[in-house]
Design a protein around this motif. Structure first.
Motif, PDB file in Angstrom:
ATOM      1  N   GLY A  18       8.469   3.606  -6.499  1.00  0.00           N
ATOM      2  CA  GLY A  18       7.753   4.254  -5.696  1.00  0.00           C
ATOM      3  C   GLY A  18       6.113   4.349  -5.917  1.00  0.00           C
ATOM      4  N   GLY A  19       5.982   4.670  -7.205  1.00  0.00           N
ATOM      5  CA  GLY A  19       4.521   4.682  -7.455  1.00  0.00           C
ATOM      6  C   GLY A  19       3.794   3.292  -7.698  1.00  0.00           C
ATOM      7  N   VAL A  20       4.643   2.338  -8.059  1.00  0.00           N
ATOM      8  CA  VAL A  20       3.887   1.221  -8.112  1.00  0.00           C
ATOM      9  C   VAL A  20       3.772   0.614  -6.655  1.00  0.00           C
ATOM     10  CG1 VAL A  20       4.259  -1.407  -8.605  1.00  0.00           C
ATOM     11  CG2 VAL A  20       4.827   0.591 -10.286  1.00  0.00           C
ATOM     12  N   LEU A  21       4.677   0.760  -5.691  1.00  0.00           N
ATOM     13  CA  LEU A  21       4.669   0.512  -4.097  1.00  0.00           C
ATOM     14  C   LEU A  21       3.404   1.247  -3.711  1.00  0.00           C
ATOM     15  CD1 LEU A  21       5.689  -0.980  -1.802  1.00  0.00           C
ATOM     16  CD2 LEU A  21       7.238   1.110  -1.411  1.00  0.00           C
ATOM     17  N   ALA A  22       3.215   2.543  -3.802  1.00  0.00           N
ATOM     18  CA  ALA A  22       2.109   3.429  -3.287  1.00  0.00           C
ATOM     19  C   ALA A  22       0.843   2.828  -3.724  1.00  0.00           C
ATOM     20  CB  ALA A  22       2.099   4.839  -3.676  1.00  0.00           C
ATOM     21  N   VAL A  64       4.106   9.087 -11.004  1.00  0.00           N
ATOM     22  CA  VAL A  64       2.680   9.439 -11.624  1.00  0.00           C
ATOM     23  C   VAL A  64       2.577   8.036 -12.578  1.00  0.00           C
ATOM     24  CG1 VAL A  64       1.471  10.560 -12.973  1.00  0.00           C
ATOM     25  CG2 VAL A  64       2.340  11.690 -11.275  1.00  0.00           C
ATOM     26  N   VAL A  65       3.682   7.652 -13.311  1.00  0.00           N
ATOM     27  CA  VAL A  65       3.360   6.646 -14.235  1.00  0.00           C
ATOM     28  C   VAL A  65       3.209   5.320 -13.815  1.00  0.00           C
ATOM     29  CG1 VAL A  65       4.606   5.658 -16.070  1.00  0.00           C
ATOM     30  CG2 VAL A  65       4.768   7.815 -16.112  1.00  0.00           C
ATOM     31  N   GLY A  66       4.093   5.064 -12.789  1.00  0.00           N
ATOM     32  CA  GLY A  66       4.049   3.872 -12.001  1.00  0.00           C
ATOM     33  C   GLY A  66       2.654   3.467 -11.294  1.00  0.00           C
ATOM     34  N   ALA A 112       0.075   3.058 -13.970  1.00  0.00           N
ATOM     35  CA  ALA A 112       0.141   1.762 -14.653  1.00  0.00           C
ATOM     36  C   ALA A 112      -0.639   0.694 -13.747  1.00  0.00           C
ATOM     37  CB  ALA A 112       1.456   0.981 -14.726  1.00  0.00           C
ATOM     38  N   VAL A 113      -0.483   0.861 -12.447  1.00  0.00           N
ATOM     39  CA  VAL A 113      -1.248  -0.243 -11.390  1.00  0.00           C
ATOM     40  C   VAL A 113      -2.764   0.336 -11.532  1.00  0.00           C
ATOM     41  CG1 VAL A 113      -1.374  -0.895  -9.028  1.00  0.00           C
ATOM     42  CG2 VAL A 113       0.647  -0.595 -10.169  1.00  0.00           C
ATOM     43  N   GLY A 114      -3.195   1.416 -11.508  1.00  0.00           N
ATOM     44  CA  GLY A 114      -4.448   2.029 -11.709  1.00  0.00           C
ATOM     45  C   GLY A 114      -5.201   1.310 -12.872  1.00  0.00           C
TER      46      GLY A 114
END
Length: 539
Positions: free
Chosen positions: A30-34, A135-137, A140-142
């Motif tokens: 979900g974090g990566v997708l956002a 937050v972690v996902g 990671a993309v950030g």
């Protein structure tokens, strides 16, 4: 109890691809997708601008570098522009607040859906698992986006990126998890859980979440009035200087693609302009170049400002007049709104409790406006362009001071008016009507209706209440007496015609004689088959 909401379709698809048991994996996805959706949105916008530009400066790779840099700028990170005429790198730190809304919303939605687990019948995922995974996902993309943007002409400042990106991710994801769990502990108490116990008791006191919740709502109302009033000031000034804004818009660029880009930039900076207007109304004003302050008492903008449509609303240089001083009505309205919110909830409280809530609301409102003022401004270069916009700590102090100065009298006035209103409402001739006692729901077997169907029970209760009143009973006795007298008169006429009084009436049912023995007062009544009823007042 928390209200379950159906998860989003994208998170459900990712959960089905991963497996049937949601948890930390779905939160990471979900974090990566956002983060991916936010980057994709900026990439599409920048690529459209690059394609429509008649003279692009770089290829598609450079456009993607700019998209990643703008995505980081939307989180509050400062950028560094390297291709300047002087060769000296120039910082770009003004964050368009409208762009900040997109990553905040995506993170909030991702964290909320991560709690639901991707299925309607799945158990809720733990708070720490969902929050940490999102937050972690996202971070990671950030980190990958920051590394990619470092190779372009707009490079991120690593210090600002290391601070702003985690703060936005942690705050928005925490708000999403808190929303998924039904917003426990009120709007103020849950945010103070990070403090030690002695600090929470010092801040909240004996009332706890109720005190903090009232202060948080009042602070939000005051800040909303300040920002709304600032937007109104900017709109009025823009209309007053409409011709200047039109000339700046037309001369800034000639092609339709460039004008469309300028229009989008102006739209993204509208919330910033509203905060600038609020800072102007509060008194500190805003900075337009190093050493040049624009406020309601005096205006001193930099002499060589770039032509930009929103800057056309800046007042002319010189001392302020009555029209400039009229902007002080905005913080007065904000203080009244803050006091009214506290006054409504403090009617049955002591005056000191209400004043304490106003002080807390003033502190929160000042902090919120200080953060908004700091985000709405920043550097746009070096030397004269080193500072643009409000100074955060000045805006925060001014907002808190206005809130205390106006909010305390307002809360006492509203509280006193609300406490006197019930006594003044009882005028002569107005008799309070007591409410009827609640009727319990009948069982399903009695009437064959569904539970909680009170219509039939209420109708029967109303009928009984009317049937056993003294007025109704007296009316029925009067009707019975009239019928008895009429029956006696008919009986006498029939006996005179036949010449036989008192005989033959037994076979024909003499109602008069039968009723003489059955009625309490000896008068005639109805037939013996009717049920007997006592006369009103008899025992």
């Amino acid at each position: 109890m928390t209200a379950r909401r159906p998860p989003s379709s994208l998170l459900t698809l990712l959960t089905r691809m991963r497996g049937p048991s949601p948890g930390l994996g779905s939160s990471l996805l979900g974090g990566v997708l956002a983060a991916g959706l936010g980057l994709a949105s900026f990439a599409v916008l920048v690529m459209v601008m690059w394609i429509s530009s008649p003279y692009p400066d770089s290829g598609p790779g450079g456009a993607l570098h700019v998209a990643a840099a703008l995505w980081l700028l939307a989180h509050g990170a400062e950028l560094v522009r390297t291709d300047t005429l002087s060769g000296v790198p120039a910082p770009v730190g003004v964050t368009p607040l409208l762009l900040l809304a997109l990553p905040m919303w995506l993170l909030h939605r991702a964290a909320r859906d991560a709690v639901y687990g991707g299925k309607e019948d799945a158990p809720l995922v733990g708070v720490r698992t969902a929050w940490a995974g999102v937050v972690v996902g996202y971070l990671a993309v950030g980190v990958g986006a920051a590394v990619h943007a470092a190779g372009g002409v707009l490079r991120p400042s690593w210090g600002w990126t290391a601070v702003c990106l985690p703060v936005v991710a942690v705050t928005a994801a925490g708000a999403g998890v808190w929303t998924a769990y039904g917003r426990p502990r009120g709007p103020g108490g849950g945010a103070l859980l990070v403090l030690p116990r002695w600090a929470r008791q010092l801040v909240l006191g004996a009332q706890g979440p109720e005190w903090a919740g009232a202060g948080a709502r009042a602070a939000a109302a005051g800040a909303a009035v300040l920002v709304g009033g600032g937007a109104l000031l900017v709109g009025v000034s823009s209309l007053w200087h409409l011709w200047v804004a039109r000339e700046a818009f037309l001369h800034l660029t000639e092609g339709w693609s460039g004008r469309f880009a300028v229009m989008l930039l102006c739209a993204a900076l509208v919330p910033n302009a509203a905060v600038w207007g609020a800072s102007y109304a509060l008194g500190p004003g805003f900075v337009l170049g190093a050493g040049h302050v624009v406020g309601p008492l005096a205006s001193d903008p930099a002499p060589l400002l770039p032509p930009f449509p929103l800057l056309a609303a800046v007042p002319e240089a010189g001392a302020g007049g009555p029209w400039n001083w009229a902007a002080g009505a905005v913080p007065v309205a904000a203080g009244v709104a803050l006091g009214a919110f506290v006054g409504r909830v403090s009617v049955r409280r002591s005056p000191w409790w209400a004043v304490g809530v106003v002080l807390l609301a003033a502190l929160l409102c000042g902090g919120l406006m200080g953060v908004l003022g700091e985000l709405a401004g920043g550097p746009l270069g070096v030397a004269a362009l080193a500072r643009f916009g409000p100074v955060g700590w000045q805006v925060g102090l001014a907002a808190a001071a206005w809130a205390v100065a106006v909010g305390v009298p307002a809360v006492l006035a509203v509280r006193g008016w609300l406490r006197r209103r019930p006594a003044g409402a009882e005028r002569e001739g107005v008799v309070p009507v007591p409410l009827p006692a609640p009727v319990q729901a009948p069982p399903e077997d009695d009437f064959g209706s569904e539970p909680y169907d009170f219509a039939r029970v209420e109708a029967e209760e109303a009928t009984k209440a009317v049937w056993y009143r003294d007025e109704a009973r007296e009316t029925r006795w009067a009707v019975l007496r009239e019928a008895a007298d009429h029956g006696k008169a008919n009986e006498g006429q029939a006996n005179e015609g036949q010449g036989n009084e008192g005989e033959g009436n037994e076979g024909e049912g003499n109602e008069g004689q039968g009723n003489d023995a059955k009625t309490p007062d000896g008068d005639g009544g109805q037939g013996g088959g009717e049920p007997r009823e006592r006369e009103p007042g008899s025992r």
